[in-house]
Design a protein around this motif. Structure first.
Motif, mmCIF file in Angstrom:
data_model
loop_
_atom_site.group_PDB
_atom_site.id
_atom_site.type_symbol
_atom_site.label_atom_id
_atom_site.label_comp_id
_atom_site.label_asym_id
_atom_site.label_seq_id
_atom_site.Cartn_x
_atom_site.Cartn_y
_atom_site.Cartn_z
ATOM 1 N N GLU A 66 0.824 -1.212 0.000
ATOM 2 C CA GLU A 66 0.000 0.000 0.000
ATOM 3 C C GLU A 66 0.859 1.263 0.000
ATOM 4 O O GLU A 66 0.480 2.295 -0.551
ATOM 5 C CB GLU A 66 -0.921 0.010 1.225
ATOM 6 C CG GLU A 66 -2.077 -0.967 1.160
ATOM 7 C CD GLU A 66 -3.164 -0.519 0.193
ATOM 8 O OE1 GLU A 66 -3.251 0.692 -0.072
ATOM 9 O OE2 GLU A 66 -3.893 -1.385 -0.315
ATOM 10 N N ALA A 67 2.039 1.164 0.615
ATOM 11 C CA ALA A 67 2.945 2.318 0.701
ATOM 12 C C ALA A 67 3.820 2.455 -0.540
ATOM 13 O O ALA A 67 4.611 3.390 -0.634
ATOM 14 C CB ALA A 67 3.819 2.202 1.944
ATOM 15 N N GLY A 68 3.697 1.506 -1.471
ATOM 16 C CA GLY A 68 4.477 1.574 -2.695
ATOM 17 C C GLY A 68 5.767 0.783 -2.661
ATOM 18 O O GLY A 68 6.658 1.014 -3.481
ATOM 19 N N GLY A 69 5.891 -0.157 -1.717
ATOM 20 C CA GLY A 69 7.090 -0.982 -1.622
ATOM 21 C C GLY A 69 8.081 -0.434 -0.611
ATOM 22 O O GLY A 69 7.976 0.715 -0.176
ATOM 23 N N HIS A 70 9.038 -1.264 -0.240
ATOM 24 C CA HIS A 70 10.005 -0.875 0.782
ATOM 25 C C HIS A 70 10.779 0.381 0.407
ATOM 26 O O HIS A 70 11.143 1.181 1.274
ATOM 27 C CB HIS A 70 10.995 -2.023 1.033
ATOM 28 C CG HIS A 70 10.413 -3.163 1.812
ATOM 29 N ND1 HIS A 70 10.041 -4.357 1.234
ATOM 30 C CD2 HIS A 70 10.125 -3.298 3.132
ATOM 31 C CE1 HIS A 70 9.560 -5.170 2.151
ATOM 32 N NE2 HIS A 70 9.599 -4.550 3.314
ATOM 33 N N LEU A 71 11.054 0.563 -0.885
ATOM 34 C CA LEU A 71 11.842 1.720 -1.308
ATOM 35 C C LEU A 71 11.124 3.037 -1.054
ATOM 36 O O LEU A 71 11.761 4.093 -1.009
ATOM 37 C CB LEU A 71 12.192 1.601 -2.798
ATOM 38 C CG LEU A 71 13.150 0.471 -3.168
ATOM 39 C CD1 LEU A 71 13.332 0.412 -4.680
ATOM 40 C CD2 LEU A 71 14.493 0.644 -2.475
#
Length: 350
Positions: A66-71
């Motif tokens: 949901e946050a767009g991935g760890h990066l």
């Protein structure tokens, strides 16, 4: 062979292994201090880095997506996404980082453990074997870049040790799909439970290693050779073979040692997250050095956490030791000795 307790001089670990009768040679190890012992802020920065990494990769997969991935997870987002209770994952990262950064508090213990696994000239290095665990994603695949086609995992069984590199994908699949485990040789069928592969770059001999913050959770399995745990007061703190579990138990010391530093770093990270990724009030973190770490983090709260973690590397404690070992014949030594290894500190030359 009995190991005496370690003593420390200006950050250099000295220890002797005594009563090793029957050997004609004696190992002399010289440990050269590469960098000065850092102050508390630098030392704590080094331990906070892997703890933050553990916090980041302990986030639920769907939350990270949901946050767009760890990066794309900014440091200021950790208080909103993180759920307390993942100290075990952070401990794995901290132990892994300590070995690869030359932390003598961990290296001296692991050297003894690897020798009990019959790995010569260990100079331990760690490969983080991250798989999906309890809903957390920590898939870090650096192993193939470190291992060679001749790398082998020592299982403690009679016969040729199995090659490791070609089996990495099968070991990872065995975690997710129990039916895949039968494809592994019987001697390493439990290797999918490994948290780290620890061994020697020189000899390319590696052992599956399990890391548990709670010693009660330590379990053996086919292919696992070493278990790393914290020491517990009143319990045996020697590096030793546990025949029942089939593991070499490697307890890490607490007072003025690695475990104390780890828990101090853990408290700093927890207080930082509980304070909405800002410097906690003094009542929460009374020590100025702890708040200094948080101040360093707060200044970077708008940046992706993974970038902040990497950038903190330059502010941490640089590698402390370089070890040179050689064997000499006892007959060449003057006088009598009942030791098999001597270690002495060598001051920095620059």
């Amino acid at each position: 062979m009995k190991a005496t307790r370690s003593t420390r001089k200006t950050g250099v670990v000295c220890h002797t292994l005594a009563n090793n009768w029957g050997r004609s040679a004696m190992e002399i190890r010289r440990e050269e201090q590469l960098n000065p012992v850092a102050d508390e802020v630098l030392a704590l920065t080094s331990i906070v880095r892997p703890i933050l990494t553990g916090v980041l990769y302990a986030l639920k997969a769907d939350v990270v997506a949901e946050a767009g991935g760890h990066l794309n997870v900014k440091l200021k987002m950790l208080p909103r996404l993180y759920r307390p209770g993942d100290v075990g994952i952070c401990f794995e990262y901290a132990v892994h980082e300590a070995m690869n950064s030359g932390d003598a508090r961990v290296l001296e213990r692991m050297e003894t453990a690897l020798k009990l696994c019959n790995i010569k000239r260990p100079q331990p290095k760690s490969i983080l074997f991250g798989i999906e665990k309890t809903g957390a994603v920590q898939l870090i695949d650096t192993a193939k870049n470190i291992l060679t086609d001749e790398s082998r995992t020592l299982a403690g069984k009679v016969g040729q040790p199995p090659k490791l590199r070609s089996r990495l994908n099968t070991i990872a699949a065995a975690f997710r799909r129990p039916a895949t485990r039968a494809a592994l040789p019987y001697s390493i069928r439990g290797l999918w439970k490994a948290d780290l592969f620890v061994g020697s770059l020189d000899t390319q001999q590696w052992v599956g290693t399990t890391v548990k913050i709670n010693p009660a959770h330590l379990e053996g399995a086919a292919g696992l050779r070493v278990g790393i745990i914290p020491t517990r007061q009143g319990q045996n703190d020697r590096v030793r073979l546990d025949d029942g579990r089939g593991l070499v138990i490697c307890p890490l010391h607490h007072d003025a040692d690695f475990m104390q530093a780890f828990y101090e770093g853990w408290r700093i990270v927890q207080a930082f997250i509980a304070s909405d990724a800002k410097v906690p009030p003094e009542r929460r973190l009374p020590r100025p050095v702890d708040r200094e770490i948080c101040r360093m983090l707060e200044e970077r709260r708008e940046f992706p956490a993974i970038e902040v973690i990497e950038d903190l590397r330059i502010f941490g404690q640089p590698e402390l030791l370089k070890t040179v070992a050689r064997e000499v014949d006892r007959q060449d030594l003057k006088g009598e000795t009942d030791t098999s290894m001597l270690v002495a500190p060598l001051s920095r030359t620059v």
